[in-house]
Design a protein around this motif. Structure first.
Motif, PDB file in Angstrom:
ATOM      1  N   LYS A 101       0.862  -1.183   0.000  1.00 58.73           N
ATOM      2  CA  LYS A 101       0.000   0.000   0.000  1.00 58.73           C
ATOM      3  C   LYS A 101       0.896   1.231   0.000  1.00 58.73           C
ATOM      4  CE  LYS A 101      -3.657   2.240   2.730  1.00 58.73           C
ATOM      5  NZ  LYS A 101      -4.546   2.066   3.909  1.00 58.73           N
ATOM      6  N   THR A 102       0.744   2.068  -1.002  1.00 63.48           N
ATOM      7  CA  THR A 102       1.570   3.266  -1.141  1.00 63.48           C
ATOM      8  C   THR A 102       0.694   4.497  -1.002  1.00 63.48           C
ATOM      9  OG1 THR A 102       3.048   2.102  -2.658  1.00 63.48           O
ATOM     10  CG2 THR A 102       3.175   4.518  -2.619  1.00 63.48           C
ATOM     11  N   LEU A 103       1.027   5.355  -0.042  1.00 59.20           N
ATOM     12  CA  LEU A 103       0.311   6.609   0.176  1.00 59.20           C
ATOM     13  C   LEU A 103       1.090   7.764  -0.445  1.00 59.20           C
ATOM     14  CD1 LEU A 103      -0.674   6.093   3.937  1.00 59.20           C
ATOM     15  CD2 LEU A 103      -2.069   5.647   1.912  1.00 59.20           C
ATOM     16  N   ARG A 104       0.404   8.596  -1.191  1.00 59.48           N
ATOM     17  CA  ARG A 104       1.032   9.742  -1.842  1.00 59.48           C
ATOM     18  C   ARG A 104       0.766  11.018  -1.050  1.00 59.48           C
ATOM     19  NH1 ARG A 104      -1.483   7.114  -6.270  1.00 59.48           N
ATOM     20  NH2 ARG A 104      -0.008   5.961  -7.574  1.00 59.48           N
ATOM     21  N   PRO A 105       1.598  12.047  -1.243  1.00 58.06           N
ATOM     22  CA  PRO A 105       1.403  13.314  -0.514  1.00 58.06           C
ATOM     23  C   PRO A 105       0.028  13.932  -0.742  1.00 58.06           C
ATOM     24  CG  PRO A 105       3.583  13.244  -1.497  1.00 58.06           C
ATOM     25  CD  PRO A 105       2.851  12.051  -2.019  1.00 58.06           C
ATOM     26  N   ASP A 106      -0.581  13.695  -1.909  1.00 59.86           N
ATOM     27  CA  ASP A 106      -1.884  14.293  -2.188  1.00 59.86           C
ATOM     28  C   ASP A 106      -3.038  13.517  -1.561  1.00 59.86           C
ATOM     29  OD1 ASP A 106      -2.051  12.024  -3.714  1.00 59.86           O
ATOM     30  OD2 ASP A 106      -2.272  13.041  -5.643  1.00 59.86           O
ATOM     31  N   GLY A 107      -2.723  12.470  -0.797  1.00 61.89           N
ATOM     32  CA  GLY A 107      -3.754  11.701  -0.125  1.00 61.89           C
ATOM     33  C   GLY A 107      -4.226  10.488  -0.897  1.00 61.89           C
ATOM     34  N   SER A 108      -3.848  10.365  -2.152  1.00 58.19           N
ATOM     35  CA  SER A 108      -4.239   9.188  -2.934  1.00 58.19           C
ATOM     36  C   SER A 108      -3.368   7.988  -2.550  1.00 58.19           C
ATOM     37  CB  SER A 108      -4.115   9.476  -4.427  1.00 58.19           C
ATOM     38  OG  SER A 108      -2.759   9.737  -4.769  1.00 58.19           O
ATOM     39  N   GLN A 109      -3.754   6.824  -2.993  1.00 62.65           N
ATOM     40  CA  GLN A 109      -3.008   5.615  -2.659  1.00 62.65           C
ATOM     41  C   GLN A 109      -3.085   4.606  -3.793  1.00 62.65           C
ATOM     42  OE1 GLN A 109      -5.139   4.256   0.859  1.00 62.65           O
ATOM     43  NE2 GLN A 109      -6.321   2.802  -0.339  1.00 62.65           N
ATOM     44  N   THR A 110      -2.104   3.708  -3.811  1.00 65.24           N
ATOM     45  CA  THR A 110      -2.138   2.570  -4.728  1.00 65.24           C
ATOM     46  C   THR A 110      -1.983   1.294  -3.914  1.00 65.24           C
ATOM     47  OG1 THR A 110       0.252   2.714  -5.110  1.00 65.24           O
ATOM     48  CG2 THR A 110      -1.202   3.869  -6.676  1.00 65.24           C
ATOM     49  N   LEU A 111      -2.656   0.262  -4.377  1.00 61.14           N
ATOM     50  CA  LEU A 111      -2.604  -1.033  -3.712  1.00 61.14           C
ATOM     51  C   LEU A 111      -2.077  -2.069  -4.685  1.00 61.14           C
ATOM     52  CD1 LEU A 111      -6.151  -0.917  -2.064  1.00 61.14           C
ATOM     53  CD2 LEU A 111      -3.972  -0.588  -0.887  1.00 61.14           C
ATOM     54  N   GLY A 112      -1.289  -2.999  -4.186  1.00 60.23           N
ATOM     55  CA  GLY A 112      -0.747  -4.037  -5.048  1.00 60.23           C
ATOM     56  C   GLY A 112      -0.565  -5.352  -4.317  1.00 60.23           C
ATOM     57  N   MET A 113      -0.815  -6.426  -5.013  1.00 65.71           N
ATOM     58  CA  MET A 113      -0.584  -7.774  -4.505  1.00 65.71           C
ATOM     59  C   MET A 113       0.286  -8.495  -5.522  1.00 65.71           C
ATOM     60  SD  MET A 113      -3.426 -10.664  -3.463  1.00 65.71           S
ATOM     61  CE  MET A 113      -3.904 -10.929  -5.173  1.00 65.71           C
ATOM     62  N   SER A 114       1.387  -9.071  -5.065  1.00 62.56           N
ATOM     63  CA  SER A 114       2.351  -9.615  -6.017  1.00 62.56           C
ATOM     64  C   SER A 114       3.092 -10.807  -5.430  1.00 62.56           C
ATOM     65  CB  SER A 114       3.355  -8.524  -6.422  1.00 62.56           C
ATOM     66  OG  SER A 114       4.090  -8.077  -5.293  1.00 62.56           O
ATOM     67  N   GLU A 115       3.883 -11.432  -6.299  1.00 67.01           N
ATOM     68  CA  GLU A 115       4.816 -12.492  -5.934  1.00 67.01           C
ATOM     69  C   GLU A 115       4.171 -13.684  -5.217  1.00 67.01           C
ATOM     70  OE1 GLU A 115       8.321 -10.973  -3.976  1.00 67.01           O
ATOM     71  OE2 GLU A 115       8.122  -9.035  -5.014  1.00 67.01           O
ATOM     72  N   PRO A 116       3.025 -14.182  -5.692  1.00 65.04           N
ATOM     73  CA  PRO A 116       2.487 -15.392  -5.057  1.00 65.04           C
ATOM     74  C   PRO A 116       3.388 -16.592  -5.316  1.00 65.04           C
ATOM     75  CG  PRO A 116       1.300 -14.923  -7.080  1.00 65.04           C
ATOM     76  CD  PRO A 116       2.225 -13.768  -6.867  1.00 65.04           C
ATOM     77  N   LYS A 117       3.718 -17.288  -4.254  1.00 66.13           N
ATOM     78  CA  LYS A 117       4.529 -18.492  -4.361  1.00 66.13           C
ATOM     79  C   LYS A 117       3.905 -19.608  -3.535  1.00 66.13           C
ATOM     80  CE  LYS A 117       7.900 -17.374  -7.119  1.00 66.13           C
ATOM     81  NZ  LYS A 117       8.065 -18.081  -8.421  1.00 66.13           N
ATOM     82  N   LEU A 118       3.981 -20.811  -4.057  1.00 68.85           N
ATOM     83  CA  LEU A 118       3.497 -21.990  -3.366  1.00 68.85           C
ATOM     84  C   LEU A 118       4.700 -22.816  -2.936  1.00 68.85           C
ATOM     85  CD1 LEU A 118       0.569 -22.689  -5.810  1.00 68.85           C
ATOM     86  CD2 LEU A 118       0.337 -22.020  -3.416  1.00 68.85           C
ATOM     87  N   VAL A 119       4.896 -22.888  -1.637  1.00 67.82           N
ATOM     88  CA  VAL A 119       6.074 -23.525  -1.058  1.00 67.82           C
ATOM     89  C   VAL A 119       5.713 -24.953  -0.639  1.00 67.82           C
ATOM     90  CG1 VAL A 119       7.853 -23.367   0.731  1.00 67.82           C
ATOM     91  CG2 VAL A 119       6.801 -21.268  -0.196  1.00 67.82           C
ATOM     92  N   PRO A 120       6.371 -25.981  -1.193  1.00 69.74           N
ATOM     93  CA  PRO A 120       6.007 -27.369  -0.885  1.00 69.74           C
ATOM     94  C   PRO A 120       6.303 -27.746   0.564  1.00 69.74           C
ATOM     95  CG  PRO A 120       7.243 -27.231  -2.938  1.00 69.74           C
ATOM     96  CD  PRO A 120       7.383 -25.900  -2.263  1.00 69.74           C
ATOM     97  N   LEU A 121       5.369 -28.509   1.124  1.00 66.24           N
ATOM     98  CA  LEU A 121       5.409 -28.937   2.509  1.00 66.24           C
ATOM     99  C   LEU A 121       5.162 -30.441   2.556  1.00 66.24           C
ATOM    100  CD1 LEU A 121       5.273 -27.820   5.554  1.00 66.24           C
ATOM    101  CD2 LEU A 121       2.789 -27.913   5.241  1.00 66.24           C
ATOM    102  N   VAL A 122       5.880 -31.144   3.432  1.00 62.88           N
ATOM    103  CA  VAL A 122       5.701 -32.590   3.566  1.00 62.88           C
ATOM    104  C   VAL A 122       5.264 -32.927   4.981  1.00 62.88           C
ATOM    105  CG1 VAL A 122       6.769 -34.869   3.370  1.00 62.88           C
ATOM    106  CG2 VAL A 122       7.486 -33.029   1.837  1.00 62.88           C
ATOM    107  N   ASN A 123       4.185 -33.708   5.073  1.00 65.53           N
ATOM    108  CA  ASN A 123       3.700 -34.237   6.343  1.00 65.53           C
ATOM    109  C   ASN A 123       4.322 -35.621   6.534  1.00 65.53           C
ATOM    110  OD1 ASN A 123       1.453 -34.132   8.548  1.00 65.53           O
ATOM    111  ND2 ASN A 123       1.149 -36.108   7.554  1.00 65.53           N
TER     112      ASN A 123
END
Length: 301
Positions: A224-246
């Motif tokens: 979440k990036t806030l700008r001096p003028d009060g506006s903002q940008t939102l971003g979701m990135s870099e999804p990774k699936l990490v293998p797990l063993v039971n």
């Protein structure tokens, strides 16, 4: 912020109970908290296992946890914001919602103080997700859906995932099949990019098939990036699936979890499941991953 699907009721009051109607000692939840888990999804096919008392006792348990614990998936008509659960983390507001496709044929107990919302209740879900999008920066939805022990994503899963994205969901986390399924980016009607992991498979379990021994940890970066003028940008990135063993020893003893990258071949060849499935080893696990998860999302191990 760490999220987990808690598949069973957790209480300090009910007697422990195993398959088919589960009840888990309260120490499990405290251990998960000590490990860093803070967001818990409670909506799944075992939510009604212990009837109205089970719902009341598990609600009392989670309401008694530290204030930084968030849980979703049990709803009643008196809830604020239509049951949308909000959490602030590092200046970002997250909304959590949880739904389930099944409750194993057990109907909502008539005297229950809360209930699940089924994935078929699309009007109710749409209303909640749209409200969540208004109240938060990111909407995270848990869906307990799909077919057990199947790596195939159903048409129903795909359809609901797209609807959730169109209504305002940013991240959709799938559970229930007990085995891994693929993930993908979705383009919502408003042009946003939403991400869905259709099934993370199992984490800790005492199940008995080789594919049920392999799970995924989803990691995502929110900005979440806030700008001096009060506006903002939102971003979701870099999804990774990490293998797990039971992993467990003979007779389902000494169950424990390993990241695949920390799971040596000699240990894999000692897995208790090899008594019935001698083909289970690191090669089996790697083939399972590459056959069912796109390479761009899979963290190599």
């Amino acid at each position: 912020m760490n999220w987990i699907n808690q598949e069973t009721l957790v209480t300090d009051t009910l007697e422990p109970s195993s398959y088919p109607c589960f009840s888990t000692p309260g120490q499990m939840g405290r251990d998960l908290y000590d490990l860093g888990m803070r967001a818990f999804s409670l909506s799944n096919n075992h939510t009604y296992d212990q009837g109205a008392r089970g719902i009341a006792d598990t609600l009392a348990y989670w309401n008694g946890m530290p204030e930084d614990v968030t849980f979703s998936g049990l709803y009643n008509e008196e809830m604020e914001n239509e049951g949308v659960v909000l959490r602030q983390q590092d200046g970002i507001t997250f909304a959590f919602l949880s739904y389930t496709e099944y409750t194993n044929g057990i109907p909502t107990p008539s005297s229950a103080e809360a209930h699940v919302i089924y994935t078929g209740e699309t009007e109710r879900i749409q209303s909640q997700v749209e409200l969540a999008a208004e109240l938060s920066d990111f909407v995270i939805v848990s869906c307990h859906w799909g077919v057990e022990d199947s790596h195939q994503i159903t048409d129903g899963q795909r359809q609901l995932a797209q609807q959730l994205a169109d209504w305002g969901a940013d991240l959709i986390i799938g559970t229930h099949p007990h085995v891994i399924q693929d993930a993908q980016w979705l383009t919502a009607q408003d042009g946003r990019q939403a991400f869905v992991a259709y099934s993370l498979g199992n984490s800790l379990s005492a199940q008995a098939r080789p594919d049920e021994m392999v799970g995924l940890i989803l990691t995502v970066k929110f900005e979440k990036t806030l700008r001096p003028d009060g506006s903002q940008t939102l971003g979701m990135s870099e999804p990774k699936l990490v293998p797990l063993v039971n992993h467990y020893d003979a007779g389902f003893s000494n169950i424990r979890l390993y990241l695949l990258e920390d799971y040596p071949e000699d240990l894999a060849r000692q897995h208790g499941i090899r008594a019935n499935y001698p083909e289970f080893d690191r090669t089996y696990i790697q083939n399972l991953l590459t056959e069912n998860v796109q390479e761009e999302f899979l963290q190599a191990a």
